[in-house]
Scaffold this active site. Structure first.
Site, PDB file in Angstrom:
ATOM      1  CG  HIS A  65      58.193   6.068   9.711  1.00  9.12           C
ATOM      2  ND1 HIS A  65      59.351   7.265   9.740  1.00  9.12           N
ATOM      3  CD2 HIS A  65      58.674   5.361   8.629  1.00  9.12           C
ATOM      4  CE1 HIS A  65      60.352   7.335   8.579  1.00  9.12           C
ATOM      5  NE2 HIS A  65      60.044   5.724   7.732  1.00  9.12           N
ATOM      6  CG  HIS A  84      61.885   3.765  11.864  1.00 11.07           C
ATOM      7  ND1 HIS A  84      63.955   3.294  11.286  1.00 11.07           N
ATOM      8  CD2 HIS A  84      61.390   4.083  11.145  1.00 11.07           C
ATOM      9  CE1 HIS A  84      63.947   3.814  10.490  1.00 11.07           C
ATOM     10  NE2 HIS A  84      61.615   4.134  10.186  1.00 11.07           N
ATOM     11  CG  HIS A 115      60.396   2.372   4.693  1.00 12.93           C
ATOM     12  ND1 HIS A 115      61.306   1.511   5.247  1.00 12.93           N
ATOM     13  CD2 HIS A 115      60.226   3.956   5.207  1.00 12.93           C
ATOM     14  CE1 HIS A 115      60.998   1.843   6.444  1.00 12.93           C
ATOM     15  NE2 HIS A 115      61.388   2.996   6.016  1.00 12.93           N
ATOM     16  CD  GLU A 171      67.159   1.119   8.307  1.00 10.86           C
ATOM     17  OE1 GLU A 171      67.162   1.989   8.859  1.00 10.86           O
ATOM     18  OE2 GLU A 171      67.264   0.385   8.303  1.00 10.86           O
ATOM     19  CG  HIS A 210      67.749   5.242   3.585  1.00  7.04           C
ATOM     20  ND1 HIS A 210      67.724   5.640   5.457  1.00  7.04           N
ATOM     21  CD2 HIS A 210      66.102   5.711   3.479  1.00  7.04           C
ATOM     22  CE1 HIS A 210      66.101   5.487   5.564  1.00  7.04           C
ATOM     23  NE2 HIS A 210      65.950   5.554   4.218  1.00  7.04           N
ATOM     24  CG  HIS A 218      65.958  10.308   5.459  1.00 12.06           C
ATOM     25  ND1 HIS A 218      64.741  10.968   5.801  1.00 12.06           N
ATOM     26  CD2 HIS A 218      65.781   9.168   4.320  1.00 12.06           C
ATOM     27  CE1 HIS A 218      63.803  10.126   5.302  1.00 12.06           C
ATOM     28  NE2 HIS A 218      64.754   9.027   4.926  1.00 12.06           N
ATOM     29  CG  HIS A 224      61.508   6.404   1.710  1.00 12.71           C
ATOM     30  ND1 HIS A 224      62.467   4.431   2.176  1.00 12.71           N
ATOM     31  CD2 HIS A 224      62.003   6.979   2.122  1.00 12.71           C
ATOM     32  CE1 HIS A 224      62.496   4.972   2.837  1.00 12.71           C
ATOM     33  NE2 HIS A 224      62.192   6.585   2.847  1.00 12.71           N
TER      34      HIS A 224
END
Length: 739
Positions: free
Chosen positions: A256, A260, A285, A397, A412, A416, A452
């Site tokens: 992960h 990114h 995802h 995103e 998104h 978080h 998610h």
């Protein structure tokens, strides 16, 4: 000519005398270089740039080990590059590790440094989060600076200064992105982040044990691995802990992080604007979520519930047991039944209401159901069959590619943040964010998958508006798959897969500052499966040579109630296992494919290996050796299963490769895990929508997987059996392994 070595001694060049060598061995910082001694580096190299990732919180001038201790390097640092505190030291900093200077001395050339005041606004001891707009802005600026350095010498010089003065977490992120994307550093390899910042991956009490072991046992060969308990964040009284082995797996979390790095959402446009970037955000995802749900089924749990109502308490708590070595703080926990709140944190320069997230959600749903988004100029951008999911991915995103950030916001990422600060939303307790605030650690938290699941359902809402694939779109005329089976190494019966626990060691020494040099290993337990082989027969009933594209998926056969899964549900549980081209040159041919060749995974050795050992010096061999850390870990290819055997359905399909192929060179490219990560610097190597043929609802009359099949498909029932035992890695000395 003379070289001034701090205030300790003066030596003459070009000859280094024994007294000079002894002086060097006592002096860790080298300042004011006048001329290069023999063997010193005249120009920066990629290898030298990689040394900056060793012990990233340690002063840059400390002598460093490379090649895991077999070689030593140290930097000649201009005095102006030292921190204010270091410049005021009344005497040279003594090398506390007692190492002697080795063969390579790296001169850091003084240049007119770029303005680093903007990224310098983040405190060196602060946590760093890409989800925070201010942090990603600062990191984006630093990436831009690194990418703009014209030569490797300038890049090294700017990076050395940045490493000494900027936040280590932000530096490593921005520096890693630059190494991955600069043309002149394509041979660079990145060590696993778990080696650089082990505090993000292992429980905090390990570091006290590591220091004790390092200080007690000077010879690294005699040090014993430090065991990380498999169950250290909770007990089975917490139902969600049953799948902690998945959420806290090192390989999954490293994937992960690295994904990114390859696909940052806020950086110079030439880095962010990769082929089908938004669609890959959705698909990678979605696949993580599908895999997680199979693990839940393996443990008698229900599928992940979407985090739909932001006003309701979150029943799942999480206590990460992680300590930050940089900020010297414990990662905060989230207690059970925590409620989300509006966020107002002046110190983090962020303030928003939960209503903002809900408003952005509603606008995205409106765009899906009207078939178009509104761009920044007020124009309508249609969400077409081929481009719609890519546009939505960049909106959800909220990458810089979003056509209208002002209208569709930052849904998104702010989700978080709201969860990550739920324990201290207004900063009254001066607490930093929880694990959901860091892409390195977010997958450890059960609520990551609930959030998610909600995000994925937005994508699925768009997919449900698209017309189902027709039989003509799915079929490959003249090509038929006649049978399918899997064979597991050492198993007598076909169509059985076996999983078990395995232990392995990870070297923490790159990230443990101010301890005696040499390897310090942590021993962790992870899921593993026995290697297996796919076998199937293909008939080609049309003349001439043709090319096909094999697509292999797996999904649970029954839902959590034990009922056969309906196609509408099963399709989103489909996990991609492999994808590869084949030549169809014969009327009938048998095809075999090993599980280790998967197009979604990287091998265990790629995830955790010693990247310095046996590394080629250059050329094509180095390209093949290169570290490409983006990829699902091979040891997590299949779910855990159950002791009796979890019933799953294995699906194989062959499509027309002439319609799927993307014409581009792939030789020397890092494309082991292309299905989840794409190909570096190239287009995504499949023209079909990601997840095809399961990315849309079935055609009329399809209610089960078997009713979905066309002649170029085959489905086979398989059992995944879990053996509750711990094994040492294959081919390893068990006695040595047990310490």
């Amino acid at each position: 000519m003379r070289v001034a070595l701090s205030h300790a001694c003066t030596i003459h060049v070009p000859q280094l005398t024994r007294s000079a060598q002894l002086c060097l061995s006592r002096s860790a910082v080298v300042i004011g270089l006048v001329a290069l001694a023999p063997g010193a580096s005249a120009a920066a190299t990629v290898d030298q740039l990689q040394y900056l990732l060793d012990r990233p919180s340690e002063p840059i001038f400390f002598i460093k080990n490379s090649d895991k201790g077999n070689k030593q390097v140290f930097f000649d640092v201009p005095q102006e590059y030292l921190t204010e505190r270091q410049q005021k030291l009344p005497q040279p900093v003594i090398n506390r590790f007692g190492e002697e200077a080795g063969a390579e001395r790296i001169q850091v050339r003084k240049i007119n440094l770029p303005d680093l005041s903007e990224p310098g606004r983040l405190d060196r001891r602060a946590q760093f989060s890409l989800f925070l707009p201010e942090h990603r802005k600062l990191a984006g600026r630093l990436i831009q600076i690194f990418m703009g350095m014209r030569t490797l010498d300038d890049f090294l010089s700017a990076a050395v200064y940045a490493r000494s003065h900027l936040n280590p977490y932000m530096f490593v992120y921005a520096y890693s992105v630059a190494l991955l994307h600069r043309d002149d550093t394509r041979n660079a390899h990145l060590p696993p982040l778990a080696e650089l910042f082990p505090e993000k991956y292992v429980n905090g009490d390990l570091f006290a044990r590591a220091r004790e072991e390092a200080n007690t046992v000077i010879n690294p060969e005699q040090r014993v691995p430090l065991v990380i308990p498999k169950d250290y964040t909770a007990s089975d009284l917490e139902d969600e802990h049953k799948v902690a082995y998945f959420r806290e797996d090192l390989g999954i979390n490293l994937h992960h992080w690295h994904w990114h790095l390859v696909y940052p959402f806020d950086a110079p446009r030439e880095i962010v604007d990769k082929d089908r970037r938004g669609e890959l955000f959705y698909y990678m995802h979605q696949q993580v979520l599908a895999r997680y749900n199979m693990e839940r089924f393996s443990n008698g749990m229900q599928r992940t519930k979407r985090l739909l109502n932001l006003r309701e308490p979150i029943p799942e708590g999480y206590f990460p047991k992680l300590d930050s070595l940089v900020s010297s703080r414990v990662w905060p926990a989230r207690t059970a039944n925590t409620k989300l709140s509006d966020i107002a944190r002046e110190s983090d320069q962020i303030q928003f209401d939960l209503q903002d997230i809900e408003r952005w959600r509603d606008r995205i749903y409106e765009a899906i159901h009207t078939g178009a988004v509104v761009d920044a100029n007020g124009g309508r951008v249609p969400l077409t069959e081929n481009e719609g999911v890519n546009i939505l991915g960049n909106i959800i995103e909220s990458s810089i590619l979003s056509p209208n950030r002002a209208l569709y916001g930052d849904m998104h990422n702010f989700g978080h943040i709201a969860i990550a600060f739920s324990h201290d939303p207004d900063n009254r307790h001066l607490e930093s964010f929880g694990v959901m605030g860091d892409s390195t650690t977010a997958m450890r938290d059960p609520v990551f998958y609930r959030w998610h699941a909600f995000v994925d359902d937005i994508f699925q809402e768009h997919k449900r508006t698209l017309p189902p694939y027709t039989q003509q779109q799915l079929d490959f005329p003249g090509v038929r798959v006649k049978n399918l089976e899997v064979r597991t190494a050492g198993a007598g019966n076909p169509n059985q897969l076996f999983t078990f626990w395995q232990q392995n060691d990870m070297d923490l020494s790159r990230g443990l500052d101010f301890t005696p040099r040499g390897s310090i290993f942590a021993r962790f337990t992870h899921l593993q499966h026995r290697p297996f082989t796919y076998r199937f027969t293909v008939e080609n009933n049309l003349p001439g040579q043709r090319e096909g594209y094999v697509r292999i998926f797996m999904a649970p056969k029954f839902d959590e109630r034990g009922a056969p899964m309906q196609f509408r549900d099963q399709r989103v549980f489909m996990v991609e296992l492999d994808k590869f081209p084949i030549n169809l040159s014969q009327r009938s041919q048998n095809v075999e494919r090993r599980s280790t060749m998967s197009s979604v995974t990287i091998p265990f050795e790629r995830t955790f290996r010693n990247l310095d050992a046996n590394r080629p010096q250059g050329g094509a061999q180095l390209e093949q050796f290169n570290f490409c850390g983006c990829g699902w870990p091979q040891h997590m290819l299949i779910p855990k299963g159950t002791a009796q055997g979890l019933p799953v359905q294995l699906f194989v399909m062959i499509t027309d490769y002439s319609k799927d192929r993307v014409d581009q060179p792939l030789d020397g490219m890092c494309n082991d895990a292309a299905s989840y990560c794409g190909v570096r610097g190239q287009r995504y190597p499949d023209r079909r929508p990601m997840g095809f043929p399961f990315d849309r609802n079935g055609r009329q009359g399809v209610d089960s997987l078997r009713s979905f099949l066309t002649g170029n498909m085959f489905v086979q029932d398989v059992l995944v059996k879990f053996q509750d035992k711990i094994e040492a890695p294959a081919g390893r000395n068990v006695t040595a392994f047990r310490g």
